[in-house]
Design a protein around this motif. Structure first.
Motif, PDB file in Angstrom:
ATOM      1  N   UNK A  72       0.392   1.857   2.682  1.00 45.42           N
ATOM      2  CA  UNK A  72      -0.644   1.264   1.848  1.00 45.42           C
ATOM      3  C   UNK A  72      -1.881   2.162   1.794  1.00 45.42           C
ATOM      4  N   UNK A  73      -2.258   2.559   0.599  1.00 47.33           N
ATOM      5  CA  UNK A  73      -3.433   3.407   0.408  1.00 47.33           C
ATOM      6  C   UNK A  73      -4.314   2.774  -0.671  1.00 47.33           C
ATOM      7  N   UNK A  74      -5.253   1.953  -0.235  1.00 48.63           N
ATOM      8  CA  UNK A  74      -6.187   1.339  -1.178  1.00 48.63           C
ATOM      9  C   UNK A  74      -7.423   0.894  -0.420  1.00 48.63           C
ATOM     10  N   UNK A  75      -8.353   0.326  -1.141  1.00 51.35           N
ATOM     11  CA  UNK A  75      -9.593  -0.114  -0.506  1.00 51.35           C
ATOM     12  C   UNK A  75      -9.304  -1.304   0.414  1.00 51.35           C
ATOM     13  N   UNK A  76     -10.119  -1.492   1.443  1.00 51.28           N
ATOM     14  CA  UNK A  76      -9.897  -2.588   2.397  1.00 51.28           C
ATOM     15  C   UNK A  76      -9.868  -3.973   1.753  1.00 51.28           C
ATOM     16  N   UNK A  77     -10.668  -4.181   0.733  1.00 45.47           N
ATOM     17  CA  UNK A  77     -10.697  -5.485   0.079  1.00 45.47           C
ATOM     18  C   UNK A  77      -9.353  -5.791  -0.583  1.00 45.47           C
ATOM     19  N   UNK A  78      -8.794  -4.802  -1.252  1.00 46.42           N
ATOM     20  CA  UNK A  78      -7.490  -4.993  -1.902  1.00 46.42           C
ATOM     21  C   UNK A  78      -6.393  -5.131  -0.858  1.00 46.42           C
ATOM     22  N   UNK A  79      -6.469  -4.376   0.218  1.00 42.84           N
ATOM     23  CA  UNK A  79      -5.477  -4.473   1.285  1.00 42.84           C
ATOM     24  C   UNK A  79      -5.504  -5.868   1.899  1.00 42.84           C
ATOM     25  N   UNK A  80      -6.678  -6.436   2.074  1.00 35.31           N
ATOM     26  CA  UNK A  80      -6.795  -7.792   2.611  1.00 35.31           C
ATOM     27  C   UNK A  80      -6.116  -8.795   1.692  1.00 35.31           C
ATOM     28  N   UNK A  81      -6.306  -8.652   0.394  1.00 32.54           N
ATOM     29  CA  UNK A  81      -5.671  -9.543  -0.574  1.00 32.54           C
ATOM     30  C   UNK A  81      -4.154  -9.417  -0.516  1.00 32.54           C
ATOM     31  N   UNK A  82      -3.659  -8.198  -0.381  1.00 33.38           N
ATOM     32  CA  UNK A  82      -2.216  -7.970  -0.298  1.00 33.38           C
ATOM     33  C   UNK A  82      -1.648  -8.597   0.970  1.00 33.38           C
ATOM     34  N   UNK A  83      -2.329  -8.413   2.085  1.00 35.64           N
ATOM     35  CA  UNK A  83      -1.872  -8.989   3.355  1.00 35.64           C
ATOM     36  C   UNK A  83      -1.883 -10.513   3.280  1.00 35.64           C
ATOM     37  N   UNK A  84      -2.899 -11.100   2.685  1.00 34.31           N
ATOM     38  CA  UNK A  84      -2.947 -12.554   2.541  1.00 34.31           C
ATOM     39  C   UNK A  84      -1.782 -13.055   1.699  1.00 34.31           C
ATOM     40  N   UNK A  85      -1.454 -12.359   0.627  1.00 33.78           N
ATOM     41  CA  UNK A  85      -0.335 -12.759  -0.217  1.00 33.78           C
ATOM     42  C   UNK A  85       0.986 -12.664   0.543  1.00 33.78           C
ATOM     43  N   UNK A  86       1.150 -11.616   1.335  1.00 37.16           N
ATOM     44  CA  UNK A  86       2.369 -11.462   2.134  1.00 37.16           C
ATOM     45  C   UNK A  86       2.492 -12.604   3.136  1.00 37.16           C
TER      46      UNK A  86
END
Length: 38
Positions: A11-25
């Motif tokens: 995963x290579x993106x901004x922390x805010x987007x990574x947080x959203x992705x992790x929450x969705x997972x």
């Protein structure tokens, strides 16, 4: 649980987007776990 998701290693993106992705997972993981629990 999240360590088994290979997507997060690359995963290579901004922390805010990574947080959203992790929450969705996590939501998908819990939905799947609850489906088999009941």
């Amino acid at each position: 649980t999240l360590k088994t998701w290979k997507l997060l290693v690359k995963l290579r993106c901004c922390p805010r987007r990574a947080t959203t992705i992790v929450q969705a997972i996590l939501v998908l993981h819990h939905v799947e776990a609850n489906r088999f629990a009941g």
